[in-house]
Design a protein around this motif. Structure first.
Motif, PDB file in Angstrom:
ATOM      1  N   PHE A 176       4.425  12.923  -1.894  1.00 22.75           N
ATOM      2  CA  PHE A 176       4.804  13.050  -0.487  1.00 22.75           C
ATOM      3  C   PHE A 176       3.556  13.182   0.388  1.00 22.75           C
ATOM      4  CE2 PHE A 176       6.211  15.554   3.225  1.00 22.75           C
ATOM      5  CZ  PHE A 176       7.228  14.726   3.679  1.00 22.75           C
ATOM      6  N   ASN A 177       2.556  13.937  -0.100  1.00 25.40           N
ATOM      7  CA  ASN A 177       1.261  14.049   0.565  1.00 25.40           C
ATOM      8  C   ASN A 177       0.242  13.241  -0.232  1.00 25.40           C
ATOM      9  OD1 ASN A 177       2.576  16.004   2.126  1.00 25.40           O
ATOM     10  ND2 ASN A 177       1.825  17.677   0.840  1.00 25.40           N
ATOM     11  N   PHE A 178      -0.682  12.607   0.437  1.00 28.35           N
ATOM     12  CA  PHE A 178      -1.712  11.856  -0.274  1.00 28.35           C
ATOM     13  C   PHE A 178      -2.986  11.801   0.565  1.00 28.35           C
ATOM     14  CE2 PHE A 178       0.877   8.929   2.172  1.00 28.35           C
ATOM     15  CZ  PHE A 178      -0.047   8.117   2.818  1.00 28.35           C
ATOM     16  N   LEU A 234      -6.176   7.233  -2.285  1.00 28.03           N
ATOM     17  CA  LEU A 234      -5.474   5.959  -2.137  1.00 28.03           C
ATOM     18  C   LEU A 234      -6.449   4.800  -2.272  1.00 28.03           C
ATOM     19  CD1 LEU A 234      -2.657   4.777  -1.528  1.00 28.03           C
ATOM     20  CD2 LEU A 234      -3.260   4.821   0.901  1.00 28.03           C
ATOM     21  N   SER A 235      -7.644   4.950  -1.706  1.00 28.26           N
ATOM     22  CA  SER A 235      -8.654   3.889  -1.802  1.00 28.26           C
ATOM     23  C   SER A 235      -9.090   3.660  -3.236  1.00 28.26           C
ATOM     24  CB  SER A 235      -9.877   4.242  -0.944  1.00 28.26           C
ATOM     25  OG  SER A 235      -9.530   4.302   0.417  1.00 28.26           O
ATOM     26  N   LYS A 236      -9.157   4.731  -4.001  1.00 34.17           N
ATOM     27  CA  LYS A 236      -9.602   4.601  -5.382  1.00 34.17           C
ATOM     28  C   LYS A 236      -8.594   3.851  -6.247  1.00 34.17           C
ATOM     29  CE  LYS A 236     -12.451   8.776  -5.356  1.00 34.17           C
ATOM     30  NZ  LYS A 236     -12.554  10.187  -5.785  1.00 34.17           N
ATOM     31  N   VAL A 237      -7.322   4.080  -5.969  1.00 36.07           N
ATOM     32  CA  VAL A 237      -6.313   3.490  -6.861  1.00 36.07           C
ATOM     33  C   VAL A 237      -5.735   2.188  -6.343  1.00 36.07           C
ATOM     34  CG1 VAL A 237      -5.689   5.735  -7.778  1.00 36.07           C
ATOM     35  CG2 VAL A 237      -4.421   4.843  -5.840  1.00 36.07           C
ATOM     36  N   VAL A 238      -6.010   1.879  -5.076  1.00 34.86           N
ATOM     37  CA  VAL A 238      -5.497   0.621  -4.523  1.00 34.86           C
ATOM     38  C   VAL A 238      -6.646  -0.360  -4.385  1.00 34.86           C
ATOM     39  CG1 VAL A 238      -4.334  -0.494  -2.593  1.00 34.86           C
ATOM     40  CG2 VAL A 238      -3.703   1.811  -3.234  1.00 34.86           C
ATOM     41  N   VAL A 255       0.836  -1.202   0.000  1.00 38.67           N
ATOM     42  CA  VAL A 255       0.000   0.000   0.000  1.00 38.67           C
ATOM     43  C   VAL A 255       0.875   1.257   0.000  1.00 38.67           C
ATOM     44  CG1 VAL A 255      -1.650   1.348   1.360  1.00 38.67           C
ATOM     45  CG2 VAL A 255      -1.995  -1.105   1.071  1.00 38.67           C
ATOM     46  N   LEU A 256       1.962   1.256   0.780  1.00 38.58           N
ATOM     47  CA  LEU A 256       2.814   2.443   0.849  1.00 38.58           C
ATOM     48  C   LEU A 256       3.625   2.656  -0.420  1.00 38.58           C
ATOM     49  CD1 LEU A 256       4.053   2.507   4.554  1.00 38.58           C
ATOM     50  CD2 LEU A 256       2.205   3.792   3.473  1.00 38.58           C
ATOM     51  N   ARG A 257       3.863   1.590  -1.182  1.00 39.83           N
ATOM     52  CA  ARG A 257       4.507   1.785  -2.490  1.00 39.83           C
ATOM     53  C   ARG A 257       3.589   2.589  -3.408  1.00 39.83           C
ATOM     54  NH1 ARG A 257       5.972  -4.028  -2.158  1.00 39.83           N
ATOM     55  NH2 ARG A 257       8.105  -4.141  -1.384  1.00 39.83           N
ATOM     56  N   VAL A 258       2.302   2.261  -3.369  1.00 39.81           N
ATOM     57  CA  VAL A 258       1.349   3.020  -4.183  1.00 39.81           C
ATOM     58  C   VAL A 258       1.257   4.452  -3.670  1.00 39.81           C
ATOM     59  CG1 VAL A 258      -1.029   3.139  -5.016  1.00 39.81           C
ATOM     60  CG2 VAL A 258       0.050   0.910  -4.660  1.00 39.81           C
ATOM     61  N   ALA A 259       1.198   4.628  -2.337  1.00 37.61           N
ATOM     62  CA  ALA A 259       1.140   5.970  -1.755  1.00 37.61           C
ATOM     63  C   ALA A 259       2.363   6.787  -2.159  1.00 37.61           C
ATOM     64  CB  ALA A 259       1.041   5.880  -0.232  1.00 37.61           C
ATOM     65  N   ALA A 260       3.535   6.150  -2.200  1.00 41.10           N
ATOM     66  CA  ALA A 260       4.759   6.862  -2.590  1.00 41.10           C
ATOM     67  C   ALA A 260       4.675   7.363  -4.020  1.00 41.10           C
ATOM     68  CB  ALA A 260       5.969   5.951  -2.422  1.00 41.10           C
TER      69      ALA A 260
END
Length: 438
Positions: A267-269, A274-278, A258-263
């Motif tokens: 820097f801010n998300f 995040l829910s939409k893309v993960v 999940v944090l790879r996608v957030a990265a």
């Protein structure tokens, strides 16, 4: 830009103040009334906040700013707009402190605005704190900016070096709620050697000791440890990256994925983004399974997806990898840019990074194509080699960059305008689309 975001946050803080209606709003509007109509018009376009400024953005004729001869003039108008805003927000009774970190990431437009703000003789109630690292490859950007500012304004230059032995001991005692003692000094000595007395590494190292089971909290709430065992079981760390890497290796696979996608988001998300893309397919892809299904609409999978993200964010916050952003509900940020970089750089196989940006851009376009035009274009631009495979997608990307260029021009952000126009030209050239297609 980061400057716009910082001042928008300052507006949010100001609006939540008890004195906003009685003191701040009248002063702000009085300041705007004294400014030129053109400056106010640009300001309202950059910060469309009628709740604060008491007016809707006026229509701006951008034609005057599109020629090369008007570049300097347009830059001055934008700088004037920022200066007026800061002068309006700061007062002798309510001074402002504006902290600008990692200036090396700023584009030239932002650098020019920062210089204009910090050298403004009428901004007498503002303290600017500008941070940069003198050992970074891009340190010249920071040093050049400080040099230009110091030629006009008084600058206090503070070098934040390594910690001394006493400071490391204080940090250890504070972090573990320990009274000064021989055992706390012995632990601090080990921490100092292992971290080379770097402030960030001291914090990261103490956290890693807990994660490795070398610090124990007993039933009475007291931390216990074996200094000799810590000496033997941990290695000397010569960089923040290696310290962070050892902590990341202890995370569960779901959190890392999940944090790879957030990265990749930045820097801010935002948690909803995040829910939409993960979904599970993206988590699997981030784990290394490179199939490319579309985001699932299955209710059970959606529920599991939300649970996975919630669990990952909770774990990340507990381990101080990410943290909620103050005053911005649902927004998170990485605790340090090194942590974001570590997750982002862990996408190393083949075209993993391009594929992740492609999937994020495609997913965001499905949900918020018109609202997030800049964000979507930026992600898909990083995956241009993948977009090239489909002429229709390439043409759509060219049109999206053209729209981003138009909006950047309306905001008088000439640097971004040039960037997006160049991507349009690259799309046309590499895709053999021709001018008629666009």
């Amino acid at each position: 830009t980061g400057v716009v975001e910082a001042l928008s946050d300052l507006c949010d803080v100001m609006e939540q103040s008890e004195d906003f209606e009685r003191v701040h709003k009248p002063r702000i509007r009085s300041k705007l009334e004294a400014a030129s109509p053109q400056t106010v018009s640009v300001l309202l376009r950059l910060f469309p906040r009628p709740d604060i400024f008491g007016a809707e953005p006026e229509e701006i004729t951008t034609g005057d700013y599109t020629s090369s001869s008007s570049t300097t003039e347009s830059g001055k108008v934008v700088s004037d707009a920022f200066r007026v805003l800061v002068q309006a927000l700061a007062s002798p009774t309510k001074p402002c402190v504006i902290f600008l970190d990692d200036v090396k990431w700023a584009n030239q437009g932002s650098i020019d605005i920062i210089e204009a703000l910090t050298t403004d003789p009428e901004s007498t109630n503002v303290l600017y704190v500008i941070a940069g690292r003198d050992n970074d490859p891009d340190t010249d950007i920071y040093l050049d900016l400080v040099y230009r500012i110091s030629s006009v304004q008084r600058v206090n230059d503070s070098q934040l070096g390594l910690l001394d032995r006493g400071s490391v001991h204080q940090m250890v005692c504070f972090a573990l709620r320990l009274p000064p003692s021989d055992s706390s000094r012995a632990l601090a000595e080990v921490v100092m050697v292992k971290t080379l007395a770097s402030p960030l590494q001291v914090i990261q190292y103490i956290e890693s000791l807990h994660l490795q089971g070398l610090l124990h909290l007993d039933s009475q709430g007291t931390w216990s440890f074996d200094v000799e065992k810590i000496k033997n079981k941990t290695d000397v760390s010569d960089s923040v990256v290696s310290q962070v890497g050892s902590r990341l290796s202890l995370l569960d696979e779901n959190t890392k994925a999940v944090l790879r996608v957030a990265a990749c988001l930045g820097f801010n998300f935002k948690d909803t983004t995040l829910s939409k893309v993960v979904d599970y397919s993206m988590v699997e892809q981030a784990r290394g399974n490179h199939h490319h299904p579309k985001p699932s609409q299955d209710c059970e999978e959606t529920f599991n997806n939300v649970c996975a993200i919630t669990s990952a964010l909770e774990t990340s916050c507990k381990q101080n990898l990410v943290e909620p952003m103050l005053g911005k509900k649902g927004w998170y940020k990485f605790s340090h840019d090194t942590i974001q970089r570590s997750f982002y750089d862990s996408l190393t196989e083949g075209n993993e990074k391009s594929m992740m940006h492609y999937r994020i851009g495609t997913c965001l376009k499905q949900f918020d194509g018109k609202v997030l035009v800049f964000e979507i274009a930026d992600h898909l631009n990083r995956a241009l080699d993948l977009v090239l495979r489909d002429p229709e997608e390439l043409l759509a990307l060219a049109e999206m960059n053209l729209e981003s260029a138009r909006q950047s021009l309306e905001a008088l952000d000439l640097s971004s305008t040039s960037h997006y126009v160049n991507v349009v030209l690259e799309c046309l050239q590499r895709g053999n689309l021709g001018w008629n297609s666009a």
